[in-house]
Write an enzyme that holds these catalytic residues in place. Structure first.
Site, mmCIF file in Angstrom:
data_model
loop_
_atom_site.group_PDB
_atom_site.id
_atom_site.type_symbol
_atom_site.label_atom_id
_atom_site.label_comp_id
_atom_site.label_asym_id
_atom_site.label_seq_id
_atom_site.Cartn_x
_atom_site.Cartn_y
_atom_site.Cartn_z
ATOM 1 N N GLU D 53 0.787 -1.223 0.000
ATOM 2 C CA GLU D 53 0.000 0.000 0.000
ATOM 3 C C GLU D 53 0.823 1.280 0.000
ATOM 4 O OE1 GLU D 53 -1.918 -1.459 3.548
ATOM 5 O OE2 GLU D 53 -1.539 0.446 4.508
ATOM 6 N N PHE D 54 2.060 1.249 0.481
ATOM 7 C CA PHE D 54 2.842 2.488 0.470
ATOM 8 C C PHE D 54 3.570 2.746 -0.839
ATOM 9 C CE2 PHE D 54 2.011 2.257 5.032
ATOM 10 C CZ PHE D 54 1.495 3.528 5.201
#
Lengths: 341, 255, 341, 255
Positions: D53-54
Site C-alpha cells: 500500500e505504500f
C-alpha cells in the site's frame, strides 16, 4: 471563519449548485465503465507488447474515438504514432474523432485531416509562431462542430480525476468566466468550509498516445525531465500506445523502480521510435528541428500548402524509418544534444 | 528598431523585467515573459524562480525556451515535475506573480484569448485559455503584457477567458476565486497601469519615453483613470540591450 | 447508464447528501487560511535553513498543534526529530496535541508522553508485533479524548486534497461502514454520472515531519524508493521540518530536477540526521534495527518499562549525535546495506 | 508444529499461496500474505505482482518484508511510488486480489479491525483500518485470512471496519461502493469458505486435513452455509515446507 464554524459539519441534506457550464460533456464520465474495461482488457501479466506504429494504430485506433496526445507537438510528443494515425485516418476513411485540445504541432497536423469533430479546447497554437492556422480554419469553417472551453490546469485535473478513478475534482480555477460558461464545469458550495468551489469532470480518453525516454517491452516507462501530463493521462486512457526513444531490458526498470512513471499494466502497445518526437525535441536527447517547424508554419498559412506538407512528410512515407531517412540521418544527428547539457 | 535605438518590444521586455523581484516565484509564459525573466536573472534578480506550467521550476534561464515545456524550462532547475504540480502550487498560494497576455482586455483587467466574435461561430478563433485562466485565478498578482490600442483595450471584450476583477470590487471572491488575488500591473508598449484600490478599474501610472498621457487615453477604448502623478519609465539601458541582443535572444526570436 | 444520460448534465440546483460521518473534524479545513499562511510565511528566496533538531523543534513546534509524521516508525521516519519533539513535550510542558494516526513506532513513543489528545486514526500498530501497547493504553484510558476513524488511503487523500489546495477529494472508499460513521467523510450523489461518491475533507497539518534521503541547505529533497505520503503531506504542512540522511550541494539537485520530490519553498527547517530513521530502516542506506524494536515491544507491554525506555533512549540523551553514540557506532555500521542490494 | 509435521500457520500460508494466480495483481499486507506471496512466486506464480500500500509494486519477494513500506516491498520492483498511486490503481480496477485479516468477521464477510466494545469507550483498541477498508472497497476479490473461532466468527461484529457484502445482495452498490467487488474466499486454520452467489452469505467449501464439517460449524458463531461437496485442502508439500523454512522465513518471524 471561526474554528467552531469550520469544525462543525451542519445538518445539510444537499449541497447547493451556484453555477454550471452550459455545454454538454464531449465524453461521458463513466468510472464504473473504466473499471470494468481495465479489468477485462488490461492484462497484469508481463506480455511483450512491442509492435510497429502501423500495428499499434491498426489494433487500437478506431473511428468515433476520443483521443488524447501528450505533451505538446514540439516537446516529447509521439509524432511517429501521430503520423501513422493520420495515414490511417485517410486509408480507413475515419471521419468522426474527438480530441483534447491541449496541443500544438501534432494537433495542427490532425486538423488538416478534417476528421476532428469535437474538441475539449484549452490551448491549440504554435507557441512562438502564434495561432494554429489549420485549427483556425477548421473551427471557423464549422468543420469542428463542438468546441468546449477549459483551462490547461482544468484539462490536466480532468485527466487526473479519471486517473484516480473518481468522477471529478474540485479546483480553484475557471470561476466567474466565459471559460466556465462554455464548459461542463460547475460551482458548488464548499461542503467543508466557507465559500464556493468549482468541480471539473473526469476526462477518460479512448486512445492515449505518449512518448517516453525509455520503456521495457512490457510497457514500464521512464521519462527524463518534466512529466507534463503523462502520469495523469496514462491512467485515464482506455487504450494506451507508448512510443519510446529506446527499448531497455526490464532489469533497467527494476534497478530504479522509483523512476517508473507509467507501469506496464496501463500500456497496450510499445513502439520503439528513436527521434519519435521529431520535429519536436526530447529532453536529454535532441533539440527541436526549428527550420522544419518554421517552414511548416509558413506553409500552413495556406490550406493547399498545408496539404502539400501532409503529402510529403506523412502520406507519402510508409513508416517511421523512412520518415527518418527523408529528414536525413545526418541532419538528425546534428540535433543531438552534447554531453554538456 | 525605432529612432531611439531600441524596439518597442525591447522596451516592453525591460519594463516587465524590472517588475520581477528577486526571491519570488513567477509563472512564465511563452514569449516576452521568458525574455524578461532571463534578463531579470542576469540583472537584479538572480534567484527569480520561474515556474513553467508543464512542470519546470527554478531554472537558470541561460538559454531561451521556445515552449513552456521545452528542456530549457527546467535546465539546472530545482524541480521538474508535471503540470498538476505547478498548478497545485499556485492553488496553494506559492506563486507570487503571473504574466499574462491576450487579444482583448477591459477596464477590470479581464482578458480574452479565446475568440473574436461568438464562441460558437467565431470570426477569429484564438489559441484559447491555455494556462492563462489558471494563472489569472490563482497567482497573487498578475502582470498583463499587451500592445496598447483601441482595438484591444475595450469597454466590453468578446469573451472572458481569464478573470481580472470581473465586474469590480468583491466580484472575484463572490464567484469563488481565491481571496486577495487579481491583476497587479498592465505593461504596454505605451505605458504602465495599475488598478485603483477601491474601484478595481485600470489606472495609468507611468509613461514610456516619448509617450503622452493623451496618447494613452486615445488608444484606450474605455474610460481610463489617471494617477495624480505619472512615473516616467526609463528606456532600456545599454547593458539591458546588450544582454537581450548578445546573450538572451541571439537568434532574434522575439526582439 | 446510456451515453445520453452521461453527457447530459440535468438542471439540478443541488447535489443530494446521502450519508455523513457523525464526528466533527479534528482540524478545520481552511484552504484560504493555508494560502494566506503560505504567502506570509514561506519564503520563495533561497535561504539556508540548516539547523539542529533542537533548534528546528524549538522554532516550529507549539502546544495545540496538529502533527503529521511520515512514513512509518520503522521505515524512513524522522526519528531524531520525533525524539526531540518528545524531549520538548516534557521540557516545555506541552499537553494538547492532535495527530494523524497513520503510524507505528514513532506514534507509540509519542503515546508515552500523554500529550496526544486527539487522533485521526487509520492504523497505529507495530506491524509484525501487533497492537501498539502504549496507544492501546492511551485510548482505552481516555487519555486520547477524540479518535476519528479513516482508512489509510482516505488519510493520504486528505493530505493530497490539502496539498492540491482544495477542500476535499472524492473517493471510492469508506462507504457503508462504521469507519465512515465515525469520521467526517460524507456521501453525495455523483454530479457527473450515476451512483454515489464519498468525499473526504482536506487535512492540513500544523507541523509536518519528514525524513528524506538527501536535501540541499534550502530544503530541496530527494527520496530513494517509495515516496509513501511524503509528497502529499509536505504540501499539506503549514510548517515542515525535513531531516535528511545527507546534505548535498544544490548542484546535485539541479543535475536531476526530475528527482526533487519536495521543493525548498515548502520547507521551514533542514536537519542533517545520518541514521535519522534509526531504529527504523532507510531504503538504499541501512536496514532496521530489529533487536532494538523487538526489545521495545517487549518492554512496552508494561507501562513502567515503556517509560524506562523513554528515559534511557530519549530523555537522557541531549541530541542525535549522543543518541548515535548510545546506540553504538559499530552497531550502526553493521546495519548499513551492502553494495549488492 | 503439530503432530502432522507442520504448524497451522504453515498450512494457512500454503492454502493462501495456492489461491494466488500468476500474472495477477494482489494487495499484500504484513504477515501471512507476504509469506504466501513469496511462496507463490517461487512455485506456480513467478509473475504474481504484489502491490504494497505504500507504493511498492511488482517486487521480487526474495527477502521477507517486515512492514508494508520496507525496502523489500519494492526490491527489484517495477514501480516504487506512493500510497496514493497504489490506492488509485485499486480505484481504477487494476487490483485483482486483496488479502485481509481482522479480529471479527460476520456472515457477509464484513470485518472488524478497529475496536472491541464501543468505539468511544473501547474495551480493546485494535490497530484500526489501515489499508483494509481500501482493499475491501476497491479490489475485485478479497481473500480473508482468519483464525477460525466462535469468538471471531460472529453474528454481529462490534464495528464494521471493512466492507464485506454489508447487509447482503446489492448492499455494496447501494452504499456507493464499486460494482462487482467483494469477498471471494475466507481461508482459516480449519477450512476454506466462499460466499453464496445469491445470498452473499459465507459458505463452507473445503476442509483442512483432519478437520470435520461439524468442527467448523461449531467454531462459527453464525449459521454457516455448507456446499454440497467439500474439497479437501492438501497439507503443505515437502517442497512448500522447505521453501518456507529454509528460504522465505529463515528467521522465523511468522512460522
Amino acid at each position: 471563519m471561526t474554528q467552531d464554524d469550520a469544525t462543525q459539519i451542519g445538518a445539510m441534506d444537499a449541497l447547493r449548485v451556484f453555477d454550471r457550464g452550459e455545454y454538454d460533456l464531449l465524453q461521458p464520465v463513466d468510472i464504473e465503465g473504466l473499471r470494468a474495461h481495465n479489468r477485462a482488457n488490461k492484462s497484469k501479466a508481463l506480455v511483450d507488447k512491442r509492435m510497429t506504429e502501423k500495428e499499434a494504430v491498426s489494433r487500437f485506433f478506431e473511428d468515433g474515438q476520443y483521443l488524447g496526445i501528450e505533451l505538446y507537438g514540439t516537446v516529447r510528443c509521439p509524432m511517429s504514432v501521430v503520423r501513422e494515425v493520420i495515414r490511417q485516418i485517410r486509408d480507413r476513411n475515419i471521419t468522426n474523432l474527438r480530441i483534447c485540445g491541449q496541443g500544438c504541432f501534432e494537433q495542427e497536423l490532425l486538423a488538416n485531416t478534417g476528421a476532428i469533430k469535437g474538441s475539449d479546447w484549452t490551448y491549440t497554437g504554435l507557441e512562438v509562431y502564434g495561432i494554429s492556422p489549420s485549427w483556425r480554419r477548421a473551427v471557423e469553417s464549422g468543420a469542428v462542430e463542438r468546441v468546449c472551453e477549459w483551462s490547461n490546469a482544468a484539462i490536466a485535473w480532468r485527466f487526473k480525476a479519471a486517473g484516480m478513478g473518481v468522477p471529478f475534482l474540485p479546483v480553484q480555477v475557471m470561476q466567474g468566466t466565459d471559460t466556465l460558461r462554455c464548459s461542463s464545469a460547475m460551482v458548488i458550495e464548499n461542503p467543508y468550509g466557507a465559500g464556493k468551489v468549482a468541480l471539473v469532470p473526469a476526462l477518460i480518453v479512448d486512445l492515449g498516445l505518449i512518448h517516453v525516454s525509455r520503456a521495457d517491452k512490457y510497457g514500464n516507462c521512464q521519462i527524463d525531465g518534466i512529466s507534463g501530463f503523462a502520469r495523469e493521462m496514462s491512467r485515464a486512457s482506455k487504450r494506451l500506445i507508448v512510443s519510446a526513444e529506446e527499448i531497455v531490458d526490464t532489469d533497467v526498470i527494476r534497478e530504479h523502480p522509483d523512476r517508473t512513471q507509467i507501469p506496464y499494466f496501463l500500456v497496450d502497445a510499445v513502439v520503439e521510435a528513436p527521434f519519435g518526437s521529431h520535429p519536436g525535441e526530447m529532453a536529454g536527447a535532441y533539440v527541436r528541428d526549428e527550420p522544419h517547424i518554421k517552414s511548416y508554419y509558413q506553409d500552413a498559412q495556406d490550406a493547399e500548402k498545408a496539404q502539400t506538407y501532409m503529402e510529403k512528410w506523412i502520406y507519402a512515407v510508409p513508416d517511421h524509418e523512412q520518415y527518418l531517412d527523408l529528414v536525413g540521418r545526418d541532419h538528425l544527428e546534428s540535433l543531438r544534444l552534447g554531453r554538456d547539457v | 528598431m525605432t529612432e531611439n535605438g531600441y524596439s518597442p518590444n525591447e522596451l516592453l521586455i525591460c519594463v516587465a523585467s524590472r517588475l520581477m523581484e528577486d526571491g519570488t516565484t513567477a509563472f512564465i509564459g511563452t514569449g516576452i515573459p521568458m525574455l524578461a525573466a532571463s534578463l531579470a536573472q542576469r540583472q537584479h534578480a538572480p534567484d527569480l524562480m520561474p515556474i513553467f506550467e508543464f512542470g519546470g521550476m527554478g531554472a537558470r534561464l541561460e538559454r531561451l525556451p521556445l515552449a513552456v515545456g521545452d528542456m530549457w524550462t527546467f535546465h539546472r532547475g530545482l524541480i521538474a515535475a508535471g503540470i498538476c504540480d505547478a498548478m497545485e502550487f499556485a492553488q496553494l498560494g506559492f506563486v507570487d506573480y503571473g504574466f499574462l497576455g491576450g487579444a482583448q482586455i477591459d477596464a477590470y483587467g479581464n482578458l480574452n484569448s479565446t475568440v473574436i466574435g461568438e464562441q460558437k461561430h467565431p470570426k477569429v478563433r484564438l489559441p484559447g485559455s491555455g494556462g492563462a485562466n489558471d494563472v489569472g485565478s490563482c497567482c497573487w498578482n498578475t502582470i498583463i503584457l499587451m500592445q496598447h490600442s483601441k482595438r484591444r483595450f475595450l469597454e466590453k471584450i468578446d469573451f472572458l477567458t481569464t478573470p481580472g476583477y470581473l465586474t469590480g470590487p468583491g466580484a472575484r471572491e463572490q464567484a469563488g476565486l481565491p481571496a486577495n488575488t487579481g491583476p497587479y500591473r498592465v505593461v504596454t508598449n505605451l505605458a504602465t497601469l495599475d488598478f485603483h484600490p477601491e474601484s478595481k478599474r485600470m489606472r495609468l501610472i507611468g509613461l514610456n519615453p516619448g509617450v503622452t498621457k493623451d496618447q494613452v487615453i486615445e488608444e484606450t477604448g474605455f474610460e481610463l483613470l489617471v494617477a495624480d502623478s505619472l512615473a516616467q519609465n526609463a528606456p532600456p539601458s545599454a547593458e539591458e540591450l546588450r544582454l537581450l541582443r548578445d546573450e538572451i535572444d541571439k537568434d532574434r526570436f522575439y526582439i
